[in-house]
Design an enzyme around this catalytic site. Structure first.
Site, PDB file in Angstrom:
ATOM      1  CB  SER A  71      39.841   9.075  20.962  1.00  0.00           C
ATOM      2  OG  SER A  71      39.833   7.686  21.171  1.00  0.00           O
TER       3      SER A  71
ATOM      4  CG  ASP B  30      39.551   4.008  19.959  1.00  0.00           C
ATOM      5  OD1 ASP B  30      40.172   3.750  18.904  1.00  0.00           O
ATOM      6  OD2 ASP B  30      40.116   4.458  20.967  1.00  0.00           O
TER       7      ASP B  30
END
Length: 455
Positions: A98, A244
Site C-alpha cells: 500500500s 494510494d
C-alpha cells in the site's frame, strides 16, 4: 524456525529480506492453503517490483498445498476481495505494501465470502504453521490459472453503484500515483464512456511504476496533496481524486484544489446512500463523529459506531446489515460489495451526488465545515502512552458530559469533544478534536492538549 514478525493484527507487513522474503512468502502461502482447507484461492499483487517475486512464492506455496491459484496479476486489493466472492474461492491474498516505504511489503488476506481473517479464525494458525514449517506432504493437483479476465465482472459490479442517468457533465482529474489504480480505472472509464457518461477525464501519474517517480502514493500526507491539488486548478477540473498504492483508499479535492478531510466525505457518502435508501444504517469510526451522526439522523438513518480498523468495521457491517461504513482515514465499505472497502465506488458516488445536488464539491462542504470544524488527526510520539492517556483523563473526565471507551478515550462536552487513542500499527497517540460551529474552540483545545501531552 524464528518467529515471524511480519504478522500483524489483521494483515501482514514487514521489511523486505529481514521480515518478509520469498521463503517466508512461500511458507505463508503453504500455511494459508492448509489452514483454510482451500482448494481455490485468488491472488493479486500491487506494482512494486518485490510484489512479483513474493506473489510467485505465495503461488508456489499454495500450489504445493494442492490449491488452484486464480491469479489476477497486477490489481487492487478490492479486486482480490471481489474475485474471492465472484469466483467462489476459499480465500484471497493480495501482495501489497500500500503506502508503506519502499523497503516494505505485505499481504492482505480474506477467507471465503471475502470476510476478514481474525486471530481466532485463522490468522494465528497460519502464523504458527508458517513459523514451524511443519507442513503436510505436498498435495497433487495444485495449479496456477490466469484470472485477469475477472476485471470485466469487477467493473460491471462497480457500475451498479451509480445512476448513470443522473450524471451531469464534469471534468475529473485522477491521480493514480503510479500505483495499481491506473489499469483498473481505465477499464472503469471505458465502461462509463460506453454508456455516454458525460465525463472529461484528465490522468496524471497514471502509468504503473513500482519505482514511484512521484513519491510513494499516500495522499493523506500534507506534503503529497499538492501533487493533485495543483493540477486540479491548472486543468480547471471540477474535482480531483487520488488513490494510494493499492487503491483501497481514495481522497478528494475540490475545484480550487482544496483537500477534503475524511470525516466530511463519510457524511456526504452517507447522504448519497440515504437519499436512495431512506432509513438505512450507516457505520462510522469514533474519531470525528458529529458531522456524520447529525447528517444521518437528519436524513432518517441510523448511525452506528465501530472501532477503527477494517476488520472491526466489516464485522459491524455484516452484523447490522448497514448499507455503508466509512472511516475518516479514507476507507469506505459497502454492503453490496461484500461489506468490503473500495477506492473506486466512493468516486462514482461523489460524481453522482455532485450531479444530483447541482453544486460544486466545495459548496457541498461549506455548511459541514462551518458547523463541524475539526483538528484533523494529530499524532504524538510519546514514551508512555498509557500514562499520557491517564493524565488527559484525569484533567478532562470530571468535566465531560459523555464518555466512550469503545476505541481509546472519547469525552464530549457542551460544544466540543475529543478522541485519543493509541495507534494499532505505530508507536503513536492519535488525537482528534471537533467542535460545534466554533473553530476557535478546536484551536484552543488543541493547544491546551499539546501542552498536557508534552510531546
Amino acid at each position: 524456525m524464528a518467529p515471524l514478525t511480519c504478522f500483524k493484527a489483521y494483515d501482514i507487513r514487514g521489511r523486505l529480506e529481514t521480515e518478509l522474503n520469498s521463503d517466508i512468502a512461500y511458507r505463508i502461502g503453504r500455511a494459508f492453503g492448509e489452514v483454510m482447507g482451500a482448494t481455490r484461492v485468488v491472488l493479486g499483487r500491487d506494482v512494486r517490483p518485490s510484489s512479483v517475486t513474493l506473489a510467485n512464492a505465495v503461488a508456489q506455496g499454495l500450489s504445493d498445498a494442492g490449491v488452484t491459484v486464480l491469479d489476477l496479476g497486477l490489481s487492487g486489493t478490492e479486486e482480490t476481495y471481489f474475485a474471492t466472492t465472484h469466483l467462489d474461492a476459499c480465500g484471497g491474498i493480495c501482495v501489497t505494501a500500500s503506502h508503506n516505504p519502499m523497503d516494505y511489503n505485505g499481504m492482505k488476506m480474506v477467507k471465503r465470502g471475502s470476510a476478514p481473517i481474525g486471530q481466532a479464525d485463522g490468522m494465528a494458525a497460519i502464523k504458527s504453521l508458517a513459523e514451524s514449517g511443519d507442513f503436510a506432504p505436498a498435495r497433487p493437483g495444485g495449479q496456477i490459472m490466469d484470472a485477469s479476465a475477472t476485471r470485466a465482472a469487477y467493473v460491471a459490479k462497480l457500475m451498479e453503484f451509480v445512476d448513470l442517468a443522473a450524471l451531469k457533465p464534469m471534468k475529473l482529474l485522477v491521480n493514480a500515483g503510479h500505483g495499481a489504480a491506473g489499469p483498473s480505472f481505465d477499464a472503469l472509464a471505458t465502461a462509463l464512456d460506453a454508456t455516454g457518461a458525460p465525463l472529461e477525464i484528465i490522468r496524471i501519474h497514471h502509468a504503473p511504476d513500482g519505482s514511484f517517480p512521484a513519491g510513494i502514493p499516500n495522499p493523506l500526507l500534507d506534503e503529497n496533496q499538492p501533487l493533485t491539488a495543483g493540477p486540479v486548478v491548472a486543468h480547471g477540473a471540477d474535482m480531483g481524486v487520488a488513490w494510494d498504492g493499492d487503491f483501497d483508499r481514495c481522497f478528494f479535492f475540490d475545484h480550487e484544489g482544496g483537500f477534503v478531510p475524511g470525516e466530511y466525505v463519510v457524511a456526504l457518502l452517507a447522504e448519497a446512500f440515504l437519499a436512495k435508501e431512506p432509513g438505512q444504517k450507516i457505520v462510522h469510526d469514533p474519531r470525528v463523529v458529529w458531522a456524520t451522526q447529525d447528517r444521518v439522523t437528519a436524513l432518517g438513518g441510523q448511525a452506528i459506531q465501530s472501532k477503527c480498523g477494517h476488520s472491526f468495521i466489516k464485522q459491524v457491517m455484516r452484523d447490522t446489515g448497514a448499507v455503508y461504513g466509512g472511516e475518516m482515514s479514507a476507507h469506505h465499505y459497502f454492503r453490496d460489495f461484500m461489506a468490503c472497502d473500495s477506492g473506486m465506488i466512493p468516486m462514482l458516488l461523489m460524481i453522482e451526488l455532485i450531479s444530483r445536488r447541482g453544486q460544486s464539491l466545495k459548496d457541498l462542504l461549506t455548511n459541514l465545515r462551518a458547523a463541524y470544524p475539526s483538528s484533523g488527526e494529530v499524532n504524538f510520539r510519546v514514551d508512555d502512552q498509557a500514562a499520557v492517556i491517564q493524565a488527559i483523563e484525569a484533567r478532562y473526565a470530571p468535566l465531560a458530559l459523555a464518555r466512550d471507551e469503545a476505541d481509546g478515550l472519547s469525552l464530549s462536552f457542551a460544544d466540543w469533544r475529543f478522541n485519543l487513542r493509541a495507534s494499532n500499527t505505530e508507536p503513536l497517540l492519535r488525537l482528534n478534536i471537533e467542535a460545534r460551529g466554533k473553530p476557535e474552540r478546536v484551536a484552543e483545545k488543541l493547544a491546551e492538549m499539546r501542552g498536557l501531552i508534552g510531546a
